[in-house]
Design an enzyme around this catalytic site. Sequence first.
Site, mmCIF file in Angstrom:
data_model
loop_
_atom_site.group_PDB
_atom_site.id
_atom_site.type_symbol
_atom_site.label_atom_id
_atom_site.label_comp_id
_atom_site.label_asym_id
_atom_site.label_seq_id
_atom_site.Cartn_x
_atom_site.Cartn_y
_atom_site.Cartn_z
ATOM 1 N N TYR A 22 0.792 -1.232 0.000
ATOM 2 C CA TYR A 22 0.000 0.000 0.000
ATOM 3 C C TYR A 22 0.831 1.292 0.000
ATOM 4 C CZ TYR A 22 -3.532 -3.458 1.252
ATOM 5 O OH TYR A 22 -4.341 -4.560 1.252
ATOM 6 N N ASN A 73 -13.116 3.178 -0.983
ATOM 7 C CA ASN A 73 -12.259 2.024 -0.738
ATOM 8 C C ASN A 73 -12.720 1.439 0.595
ATOM 9 O OD1 ASN A 73 -10.346 0.082 -0.315
ATOM 10 N ND2 ASN A 73 -8.583 1.399 -0.665
ATOM 11 N N HIS A 79 -15.142 -7.330 0.319
ATOM 12 C CA HIS A 79 -15.243 -8.729 -0.059
ATOM 13 C C HIS A 79 -16.433 -9.461 0.566
ATOM 14 C CE1 HIS A 79 -11.398 -7.798 -1.734
ATOM 15 N NE2 HIS A 79 -10.851 -7.591 -0.555
ATOM 16 N N ASP A 86 -25.864 -2.901 0.265
ATOM 17 C CA ASP A 86 -27.247 -2.408 0.330
ATOM 18 C C ASP A 86 -27.283 -0.885 0.494
ATOM 19 O OD1 ASP A 86 -28.273 -4.927 0.023
ATOM 20 O OD2 ASP A 86 -28.882 -5.181 2.119
ATOM 21 N N HIS A 99 -9.469 0.227 -5.200
ATOM 22 C CA HIS A 99 -8.495 -0.556 -4.429
ATOM 23 C C HIS A 99 -7.118 -0.090 -4.859
ATOM 24 C CE1 HIS A 99 -11.558 -3.158 -2.840
ATOM 25 N NE2 HIS A 99 -12.077 -3.222 -4.065
ATOM 26 N N SER A 101 -4.328 -1.815 -4.310
ATOM 27 C CA SER A 101 -3.623 -2.985 -4.834
ATOM 28 C C SER A 101 -4.460 -3.637 -5.935
ATOM 29 C CB SER A 101 -3.365 -3.987 -3.704
ATOM 30 O OG SER A 101 -4.591 -4.477 -3.194
ATOM 31 N N ARG A 110 -9.748 -12.097 -2.171
ATOM 32 C CA ARG A 110 -9.816 -10.686 -2.585
ATOM 33 C C ARG A 110 -10.335 -10.504 -4.015
ATOM 34 N NH1 ARG A 110 -6.832 -8.124 1.556
ATOM 35 N NH2 ARG A 110 -5.174 -9.472 2.300
HETATM 36 C C1 DQA Z 1 -7.668 -2.839 -0.434
HETATM 37 C C2 DQA Z 1 -7.679 -4.318 -0.807
HETATM 38 C C3 DQA Z 1 -8.431 -5.126 0.219
HETATM 39 O O1 DQA Z 1 -8.431 -6.502 -0.134
HETATM 40 C C4 DQA Z 1 -7.777 -4.987 1.576
HETATM 41 O O2 DQA Z 1 -8.515 -5.690 2.547
HETATM 42 C C5 DQA Z 1 -7.546 -3.576 1.979
HETATM 43 C C6 DQA Z 1 -7.125 -2.610 0.967
HETATM 44 C C7 DQA Z 1 -6.806 -1.996 -1.418
HETATM 45 O O3 DQA Z 1 -6.887 -0.784 -1.363
HETATM 46 O O4 DQA Z 1 -6.046 -2.578 -2.196
HETATM 47 O O5 DQA Z 1 -7.604 -3.232 3.152
HETATM 48 O O6 DQA Z 1 -8.989 -2.340 -0.510
#
Ligand code: DQA
Length: 140
Positions: A22, A73, A79, A86, A99, A101, A110
């Site tokens: 990140y 985000n 997930h 909702d 996201h 990543s 993920r």
């Molecule tokens: C995330 C990806 C998610 O799987 C993870 O739980 C995060 C960050 C991302 O910004 O890549 O906390 O949302």
Amino acid sequence: MKILVLNGVNLGRTGMREKDVYGTQTLEEINAELCGFAAAHGHEVSFLQSDSEGALCTAIAGAEGNFDGIVLNAGAYSHYSYAIRDAIAGVTVPVVEVHMSNVCAREEFRRKSVLTEVCRGEVLGFGKNSYKLALESFWL
Ligand code: DQA
């Protein structure tokens, strides 16, 4: 335009956790950049981060009539949170999922987001620039 940038669980520790995934910038630093980026294009952004699923749902509902869009985000909630799904489905304000990543290139769990189907679109895999691309999608 007025855009709400909403970050969910654990995103408040950006810059401190899993830096290889990140990055090293804190959420505050990323948000400051987004603020300047939006202002340079004549738009306004507000920010909220919460680890609480309920607080995120409340923020999404509260955006109705007050914002032109949401950049979301939701972190790991993406997930499995049907509550956030909702909440998104229950408002007319468009939501772009983000996201940092590339979640499709990581662990199996993920690869599925329960939010994507109710979002306008999704940006993933570009680090902090995922937020910029999502913001830009509202005024392009
Ligand atoms: C995330 C990806 C998610 O799987 C993870 O739980 C995060 C960050 C991302 O910004 O890549 O906390 O949302």
